[in-house]
Design a protein around this motif. Structure first.
Motif, PDB file in Angstrom:
ATOM      1  N   GLU A 102       0.845  -1.186   0.000  1.00 38.89           N
ATOM      2  CA  GLU A 102       0.000   0.000   0.000  1.00 38.89           C
ATOM      3  C   GLU A 102       0.883   1.240   0.000  1.00 38.89           C
ATOM      4  OE1 GLU A 102      -3.571   1.942   2.679  1.00 38.89           O
ATOM      5  OE2 GLU A 102      -2.312   0.388   3.543  1.00 38.89           O
ATOM      6  N   ILE A 103       0.525   2.212  -0.841  1.00 41.41           N
ATOM      7  CA  ILE A 103       1.230   3.485  -0.891  1.00 41.41           C
ATOM      8  C   ILE A 103       0.202   4.586  -0.667  1.00 41.41           C
ATOM      9  CG2 ILE A 103       2.603   5.064  -2.292  1.00 41.41           C
ATOM     10  CD1 ILE A 103       3.567   2.610  -3.862  1.00 41.41           C
ATOM     11  N   ARG A 104       0.466   5.442   0.298  1.00 44.07           N
ATOM     12  CA  ARG A 104      -0.421   6.576   0.570  1.00 44.07           C
ATOM     13  C   ARG A 104       0.284   7.861   0.176  1.00 44.07           C
ATOM     14  NH1 ARG A 104      -4.538   5.571   5.074  1.00 44.07           N
ATOM     15  NH2 ARG A 104      -4.573   3.309   5.147  1.00 44.07           N
ATOM     16  N   THR A 105      -0.475   8.784  -0.384  1.00 42.89           N
ATOM     17  CA  THR A 105       0.070  10.087  -0.751  1.00 42.89           C
ATOM     18  C   THR A 105      -0.508  11.130   0.177  1.00 42.89           C
ATOM     19  OG1 THR A 105       0.265   9.433  -3.057  1.00 42.89           O
ATOM     20  CG2 THR A 105       0.273  11.788  -2.590  1.00 42.89           C
ATOM     21  N   ILE A 106       0.359  11.967   0.717  1.00 39.67           N
ATOM     22  CA  ILE A 106      -0.063  13.028   1.633  1.00 39.67           C
ATOM     23  C   ILE A 106       0.455  14.351   1.088  1.00 39.67           C
ATOM     24  CG2 ILE A 106       0.158  13.949   3.974  1.00 39.67           C
ATOM     25  CD1 ILE A 106       0.483  10.980   4.854  1.00 39.67           C
ATOM     26  N   GLU A 107      -0.412  15.348   1.048  1.00 39.59           N
ATOM     27  CA  GLU A 107      -0.034  16.682   0.596  1.00 39.59           C
ATOM     28  C   GLU A 107      -0.301  17.677   1.708  1.00 39.59           C
ATOM     29  OE1 GLU A 107      -2.267  17.491  -2.945  1.00 39.59           O
ATOM     30  OE2 GLU A 107      -1.085  16.093  -4.147  1.00 39.59           O
ATOM     31  N   MET A 108       0.543  18.708   1.785  1.00 39.49           N
ATOM     32  CA  MET A 108       0.382  19.730   2.808  1.00 39.49           C
ATOM     33  C   MET A 108       0.877  21.053   2.238  1.00 39.49           C
ATOM     34  SD  MET A 108       2.001  19.775   6.658  1.00 39.49           S
ATOM     35  CE  MET A 108       0.906  18.527   7.315  1.00 39.49           C
ATOM     36  N   GLU A 109       0.146  22.110   2.538  1.00 42.34           N
ATOM     37  CA  GLU A 109       0.554  23.457   2.134  1.00 42.34           C
ATOM     38  C   GLU A 109       1.408  24.082   3.233  1.00 42.34           C
ATOM     39  OE1 GLU A 109       0.011  24.711  -0.858  1.00 42.34           O
ATOM     40  OE2 GLU A 109      -1.078  22.897  -1.399  1.00 42.34           O
ATOM     41  N   HIS A 110       2.159  25.088   2.870  1.00 47.20           N
ATOM     42  CA  HIS A 110       3.068  25.761   3.799  1.00 47.20           C
ATOM     43  C   HIS A 110       2.361  26.312   5.043  1.00 47.20           C
ATOM     44  CE1 HIS A 110       6.237  28.359   5.280  1.00 47.20           C
ATOM     45  NE2 HIS A 110       5.444  29.396   5.162  1.00 47.20           N
ATOM     46  N   ASP A 111       1.142  26.836   4.874  1.00 43.66           N
ATOM     47  CA  ASP A 111       0.458  27.483   5.995  1.00 43.66           C
ATOM     48  C   ASP A 111      -0.354  26.521   6.857  1.00 43.66           C
ATOM     49  OD1 ASP A 111      -1.442  26.965   4.073  1.00 43.66           O
ATOM     50  OD2 ASP A 111      -2.363  28.946   4.153  1.00 43.66           O
ATOM     51  N   GLU A 112      -0.334  25.235   6.561  1.00 39.26           N
ATOM     52  CA  GLU A 112      -1.061  24.257   7.384  1.00 39.26           C
ATOM     53  C   GLU A 112      -0.232  23.905   8.617  1.00 39.26           C
ATOM     54  OE1 GLU A 112      -3.083  20.938   5.397  1.00 39.26           O
ATOM     55  OE2 GLU A 112      -2.379  21.832   3.520  1.00 39.26           O
ATOM     56  N   GLY A 171       7.514  22.806   3.614  1.00 38.16           N
ATOM     57  CA  GLY A 171       8.378  23.943   3.345  1.00 38.16           C
ATOM     58  C   GLY A 171       7.582  25.041   2.651  1.00 38.16           C
ATOM     59  N   ARG A 172       8.264  26.060   2.179  1.00 35.28           N
ATOM     60  CA  ARG A 172       7.612  27.230   1.578  1.00 35.28           C
ATOM     61  C   ARG A 172       6.715  26.910   0.396  1.00 35.28           C
ATOM     62  NH1 ARG A 172      12.703  30.538   2.740  1.00 35.28           N
ATOM     63  NH2 ARG A 172      11.980  31.797   4.488  1.00 35.28           N
ATOM     64  N   ASP A 173       7.078  25.902  -0.382  1.00 31.59           N
ATOM     65  CA  ASP A 173       6.290  25.548  -1.568  1.00 31.59           C
ATOM     66  C   ASP A 173       5.340  24.384  -1.330  1.00 31.59           C
ATOM     67  OD1 ASP A 173       7.547  27.551  -3.057  1.00 31.59           O
ATOM     68  OD2 ASP A 173       9.220  26.219  -3.540  1.00 31.59           O
ATOM     69  N   PRO A 180       8.405  28.807   9.712  1.00 29.11           N
ATOM     70  CA  PRO A 180       7.063  29.367   9.597  1.00 29.11           C
ATOM     71  C   PRO A 180       6.502  29.672  10.987  1.00 29.11           C
ATOM     72  CG  PRO A 180       7.259  27.291   8.394  1.00 29.11           C
ATOM     73  CD  PRO A 180       8.515  27.466   9.186  1.00 29.11           C
ATOM     74  N   ARG A 181       5.565  30.613  11.038  1.00 35.93           N
ATOM     75  CA  ARG A 181       4.993  31.003  12.335  1.00 35.93           C
ATOM     76  C   ARG A 181       4.363  29.828  13.068  1.00 35.93           C
ATOM     77  NH1 ARG A 181       1.347  35.502  10.448  1.00 35.93           N
ATOM     78  NH2 ARG A 181       2.262  35.070   8.470  1.00 35.93           N
ATOM     79  N   TRP A 182       3.660  28.943  12.347  1.00 33.79           N
ATOM     80  CA  TRP A 182       3.020  27.807  13.015  1.00 33.79           C
ATOM     81  C   TRP A 182       4.062  26.878  13.623  1.00 33.79           C
ATOM     82  CZ3 TRP A 182       4.540  23.160  11.243  1.00 33.79           C
ATOM     83  CH2 TRP A 182       4.966  23.071   9.919  1.00 33.79           C
TER      84      TRP A 182
END
Length: 104
Positions: free
Chosen positions: A3-13, A65-67, A93-95
């Motif tokens: 099983e392969i899972r893909t996770i995405e996250m934006e810089h401000d999360e 990261g930033r991107d 980042p602030r968070w």
């Protein structure tokens, strides 16, 4: 089969906290991943193509990261090792500053 899972996250999360039940290989497919593991004095910054193995029982925090970032997560062999060298990042980042302050 695996099983392969893909996770995405934006810089401000906010950073995501994980408790690892079985060894996992985290491979960055896009962007930059910030990773810190409980009881490890280093922070890890992984670029696209780099991987890190989280051992069973580990508690880890992941951030983008930033991107932003995209990672693939798969089950790993318990004896596998990380393919990155720790690198300190001067900007935070602030968070992330808030998370680090709350853990101090």
């Amino acid at each position: 089969m695996r099983e392969i899972r893909t996770i995405e996250m934006e810089h401000d999360e906010p950073a995501a906290a994980w408790r690892v039940a079985s060894p996992l290989a985290v491979t960055v497919t896009a962007g930059q991943l910030w990773l810190t593991v409980e009881h490890d004095s280093e922070d890890y910054w992984l670029e696209a193509g780099q991987s890190f193995v989280l051992q069973a029982g580990a508690r880890a925090w992941l951030g983008a990261g930033r991107d932003g970032m995209q990672v693939a997560v798969t089950h790993a062999e318990a004896r596998a090792r990380a393919s990155v060298v720790p690198r300190r990042q001067r900007w935070l980042p602030r968070w992330l500053q808030a998370v680090r302050a709350s853990l101090a």
